[in-house]
Design an enzyme around this catalytic site. Structure first.
Site, PDB file in Angstrom:
ATOM      1  N   MET A 190       0.845  -1.195   0.000  1.00  0.00           N
ATOM      2  CA  MET A 190       0.000   0.000   0.000  1.00  0.00           C
ATOM      3  C   MET A 190       0.883   1.249   0.000  1.00  0.00           C
ATOM      4  O   MET A 190       0.432   2.349   0.317  1.00  0.00           O
ATOM      5  CB  MET A 190      -0.948  -0.012   1.204  1.00  0.00           C
ATOM      6  N   LEU A 205       6.667   3.051   1.708  1.00  0.00           N
ATOM      7  CA  LEU A 205       7.498   1.857   1.884  1.00  0.00           C
ATOM      8  C   LEU A 205       8.466   2.005   3.053  1.00  0.00           C
ATOM      9  O   LEU A 205       8.929   3.101   3.364  1.00  0.00           O
ATOM     10  CB  LEU A 205       8.273   1.587   0.593  1.00  0.00           C
ATOM     11  N   HIS A 211       9.099  -3.789   3.505  1.00  0.00           N
ATOM     12  CA  HIS A 211       8.861  -3.949   2.063  1.00  0.00           C
ATOM     13  C   HIS A 211      10.169  -4.209   1.319  1.00  0.00           C
ATOM     14  O   HIS A 211      10.242  -5.071   0.432  1.00  0.00           O
ATOM     15  CB  HIS A 211       8.229  -2.669   1.481  1.00  0.00           C
ATOM     16  N   GLY A 248       5.123 -10.352   4.298  1.00  0.00           N
ATOM     17  CA  GLY A 248       5.890 -10.329   5.540  1.00  0.00           C
ATOM     18  C   GLY A 248       5.141 -10.986   6.690  1.00  0.00           C
ATOM     19  O   GLY A 248       3.910 -10.940   6.762  1.00  0.00           O
ATOM     20  N   LYS A 265       5.078  -9.861   9.581  1.00  0.00           N
ATOM     21  CA  LYS A 265       4.511  -8.804  10.445  1.00  0.00           C
ATOM     22  C   LYS A 265       2.988  -8.903  10.424  1.00  0.00           C
ATOM     23  O   LYS A 265       2.343  -8.855  11.476  1.00  0.00           O
ATOM     24  CB  LYS A 265       4.975  -7.434   9.937  1.00  0.00           C
ATOM     25  N   ASP A 266       2.412  -9.040   9.229  1.00  0.00           N
ATOM     26  CA  ASP A 266       0.970  -9.232   9.115  1.00  0.00           C
ATOM     27  C   ASP A 266       0.702 -10.733   9.037  1.00  0.00           C
ATOM     28  O   ASP A 266       0.328 -11.272   7.997  1.00  0.00           O
ATOM     29  CB  ASP A 266       0.440  -8.499   7.881  1.00  0.00           C
ATOM     30  N   GLN A 317      -2.714 -12.061   7.876  1.00  0.00           N
ATOM     31  CA  GLN A 317      -2.871 -11.827   6.433  1.00  0.00           C
ATOM     32  C   GLN A 317      -2.104 -12.871   5.632  1.00  0.00           C
ATOM     33  O   GLN A 317      -2.621 -13.448   4.670  1.00  0.00           O
ATOM     34  CB  GLN A 317      -2.367 -10.425   6.094  1.00  0.00           C
ATOM     35  N   SER A 348       4.018   1.091   7.978  1.00  0.00           N
ATOM     36  CA  SER A 348       3.729   2.429   7.455  1.00  0.00           C
ATOM     37  C   SER A 348       2.988   3.245   8.494  1.00  0.00           C
ATOM     38  O   SER A 348       3.101   4.468   8.536  1.00  0.00           O
ATOM     39  CB  SER A 348       2.878   2.328   6.189  1.00  0.00           C
TER      40      SER A 348
END
Lengths: 280, 280
Positions: free
Chosen positions: A30, A33, A37, A147, A149-150, A153, A186
């Site tokens: 999204m 960056l 990313h 990643g 991190k999520d 997801q 972000s």
């Protein structure tokens, strides 16, 4: 580096690369960056892929009242970072290019979409899965990079790819952290200096749990979660959840072992942050 | 003609054809083939495609209590018909091959899925869209062929392909009718001779509407539908719906013109039948 905002243009750019025998590596983002990313992009480049990055703030994955409108955007900064990484092509569609009105089709997963983040952000993963399906159909990558991190997801996308028979390899990459321990995101830009200090309590709690598991061999989930919650509640933040789960299906576990993780979310002022620790 | 029941086998068969420069034409079916299916296959062959037919009775598109278990199946008969048509490859997966448990992902369309058939068969089009997405991802066709007999299905698939950015051309083909006027359907096999006679009232009503529009220039939808309903209600069948709609979005129309149609469904004993007439 080609920067293209039309589906048809990015399709033919990728088709040319594919015809020349290259594997297509895809990093959907999204924008705004950060080093997380960049680590995904470097992984795709290392894999020898023709590397496509998409930048699209997807309205479908934000609920009314969430931060869609104030989500940070800086395409010029993003593009110069991508240029430095020798990315091959960047897809920067407008909302109108992505969603022809009326958009009626949605991709959703039951069960694993409703837990954790899904309980706090109903419909979020339906928006994510829908846009990722569209991007996969446009880019037709051989590999796509996400990643840890999520974590939820990543797990949902892997399941979706398997359930819908996408012929795409999902490559996970470790969470990147700033020197103070905060997971790169972000949304960190929303934090004041004071809030950032308070936000660190989440990574500190997870780090403590990691040490208890790995150095003290404490694997009882209830004990670890209790300790983590105590640390988080000692700070002026709102704990939304901290749970020990099976990575495959996000079901609660009693014992930390291979393929489990501890996932957490806090709110610092108005800013929601997530982080986790996983045992792959 | 290759008959393959594994996703990986049909994938590599198609990959070989694609590498040899052929376009891939795909006709998804639930088997028990009839002249409607054959017309789709001939169209794909005429288009010069490497032609794949899938045979899979998709449990996800039947509700509990519907006819999934008694749906007619005769794979040997189907395969000899397909052999006669010089089909290139047939994909005949088992339910276990198609749906790895737990299957969590669904593709759905709001609005146009809930009208007409959707109102009588809640969840039906979600099942259709999910399996068609999977089949499209396995076969990756350039073109896919669908009959106008299932008009709502065709309209929904076209919309799904556009919304999800599948790079696939959907080719519609006219309804094929038996000499007595009944629209070809695998479910016609359920009808006794007596029931078949009663079932003809639907095509007769639609034919009457067609004549009123084309020879008498009557285009007032309410008048046409009233006349059609009167014909249907004169027979011992249950009228489920008869509606004049815009083809693109299935919204009711007041006037028959280009891109509208009249869609109907009746029950003859326990057998549900659908038919329509469209002005493309």
């Amino acid at each position: 580096m080609k920067v293209l905002d039309k589906k048809s243009d990015i399709r033919s750019e990728i088709e040319d690369a594919r015809r020349s025998g290259k594997k297509i590596g895809f990093v959907p983002t999204m924008g705004f960056l950060h080093q997380g990313h960049i680590s995904l992009i470097r992984r795709a480049k290392e894999d020898g892929c023709f590397t496509i990055v998409s930048i699209f703030v997807n309205p479908l994955q934000f609920r009314p009242g969430e931060d869609f409108h104030r989500y940070p955007r800086d395409t010029n900064r993003d593009l110069s970072m991508l240029e430095s990484e020798s990315v091959d092509a960047v897809f920067t569609p407008s909302t109108e290019e992505m969603y022809k009105k009326p958009h009626l089709t949605e991709v959703s997963l039951s069960n694993i979409s409703e837990k954790l983040e899904g309980a706090f952000r109903p419909g979020h993963f339906r928006g994510v899965c829908t846009v990722v399906t569209k991007l996969f159909n446009i880019v037709k990558p051989d590999r796509a990079y996400f990643g840890w991190k999520d974590a939820q997801q990543l797990i949902i996308i892997k399941k979706m790819v398997s359930d819908l028979d996408f012929n795409i390899e999902i490559i996970p990459a470790p969470t990147v952290r700033d020197p103070d321990g905060l997971a790169a995101s972000s949304r960190n830009t929303y934090l004041s200096l004071q809030e950032r200090k308070r936000a660190l309590v989440l990574s500190r709690a997870l780090q403590k749990i990691k040490e208890m598991v790995e150095f003290q061999q404490i694997t009882d989930a209830a004990a670890l979660i209790e300790c983590g919650k105590e640390i988080i509640n000692s700070e002026n933040v709102e704990l939304q959840y901290l749970e020990a789960v099976e990575l495959e299906n996000l079901e609660p576990v009693h014992t930390i072992k291979k393929n489990t993780g501890v996932l957490g979310a806090i709110k610092v002022g108005n800013v929601r942050l997530i982080d986790n620790i996983i045992w792959e």
